[in-house]
Enzyme design. Structure first.
Site, PDB file in Angstrom:
ATOM      1  CB  CYS A   7       7.811   3.830   1.590  1.00 59.60           C
ATOM      2  SG  CYS A   7       6.170   3.169   1.825  1.00 59.60           S
TER       3      CYS A   7
ATOM      4  N   GLY B 299       0.796  -1.217   0.000  1.00 60.94           N
ATOM      5  CA  GLY B 299       0.000   0.000   0.000  1.00 60.94           C
ATOM      6  C   GLY B 299       0.822   1.256   0.000  1.00 60.94           C
ATOM      7  CB  CYS B 300       4.199   1.883   0.978  1.00 63.83           C
ATOM      8  SG  CYS B 300       5.228   3.271   1.440  1.00 63.83           S
ATOM      9  N   GLY B 301       3.221   4.134  -1.421  1.00 61.70           N
ATOM     10  CA  GLY B 301       3.633   4.734  -2.669  1.00 61.70           C
ATOM     11  C   GLY B 301       4.701   5.786  -2.527  1.00 61.70           C
TER      12      GLY B 301
END
Length: 276
Positions: free
Chosen positions: A115, A111-113
């Site tokens: 980071c 879900g990390c764009g």
């Protein structure tokens, strides 16, 4: 170069429906760590579906503005490593030098764009202006784009647990689709596949099955899109960013309904004139 494994696995399960328990099996999407390396240095480690990894590497490099064209990549090799894969890219010398000066680390879950970004300025990077993209869609084109994407989601049909990103052209239909457990990964894979196929984002719309955060807008704009359609809602920052970049942003596209948040003039038919 290692061969890519299956995108799915089969797990035993007990289904409980209407109070009745039934043993059986279900296909599940695979999820493995995928490193994205440039010049021997790892830039990002993302949890991803192990399919279309060549597209993933190229699309990530394009959407992160590491390269301007796939031709900036001298070589790309997919190496199988312990429990995952390393997409190793060698860049042209002048690109590698520029990249080394701005390199940052990213490590995060699906879900990390954004980071690992080290500054607010980098997170809110300046974007190209897509004001001059002349693509026009009717309301029916928007509906058909979403319907068509759903029909092309093979991995979702099998597992029910992945995101998709697709490219739709009015009168032509869906030209390309990529799926992944991560919404950012799916979009990066699509961008890479489009670059490899010579598809121009300005000549259609990018459709995504997720919410629209600011980084999804950034990736679409950098890819050259003038129109981004999503089945879920955008964030307020995503709307402001799309407006500033000249991107038409359509969200909550479900069934016959959708909402246009920015640059409504590209939706030319089937929309009331007082909001066009």
């Amino acid at each position: 170069m290692a061969g890519e494994p299956s995108s799915t696995a089969v797990a035993a399960r007990i289904a409980v429906r209407a109070g009745v328990s039934t043993p059986g099996h279900r296909a599940l999407p695979e999820e493995v760590p995928v490193a994205l390396s440039f010049g021997g240095t790892t830039q990002a480690v993302m949890m991803a579906t192990p399919a279309d990894l060549h597209d993933f590497g190229v699309g990530f490099a394009l959407s992160e503005a590491i390269i301007r064209s796939p031709s900036d990549i001298v070589s790309l090799e997919i190496i199988e490593v312990d429990q995952g894969f390393d997409v190793q890219m060698q860049l042209a010398d002048h690109i590698q030098s520029a990249f080394a000066a701005r390199r940052r680390k990213m490590a995060g879950p699906v879900g990390c764009g954004l980071c690992g970004i080290e500054s607010i300025e980098e997170a809110l990077r300046a974007l190209p202006d897509r004001e001059d993209v002349t693509i026009e869609f009717s309301a029916e084109d928007v509906r058909e784009a979403v319907r068509s994407l759903s029909m092309h989601q093979k991995l979702r049909a099998e597992t029910g647990a992945v995101h998709a990103a697709g490219f739709y052209q009015p009168g032509e239909g869906i030209a390309c689709v990529r799926e992944d457990v991560g919404r950012h990964n799916a979009l990066d894979k699509l961008i890479g596949a489009m670059a490899g196929s010579g598809l121009r984002a300005a000549e259609g719309a990018i459709i995504i099955t997720s919410r629209v955060s600011v980084d999804m807008v950034q990736k679409a704009v950098i890819a050259g899109a003038g129109l981004l359609i999503a089945v879920s809602a955008p964030t307020a920052l995503a709307v402001r960013t799309a407006e500033a970049a000249g991107l038409t942003l359509v969200g909550i596209a479900r069934g016959a309904d959708f909402e246009i948040f920015t640059r409504t003039s590209r939706i030319t038919q089937g929309v009331a004139s007082d909001v066009a």
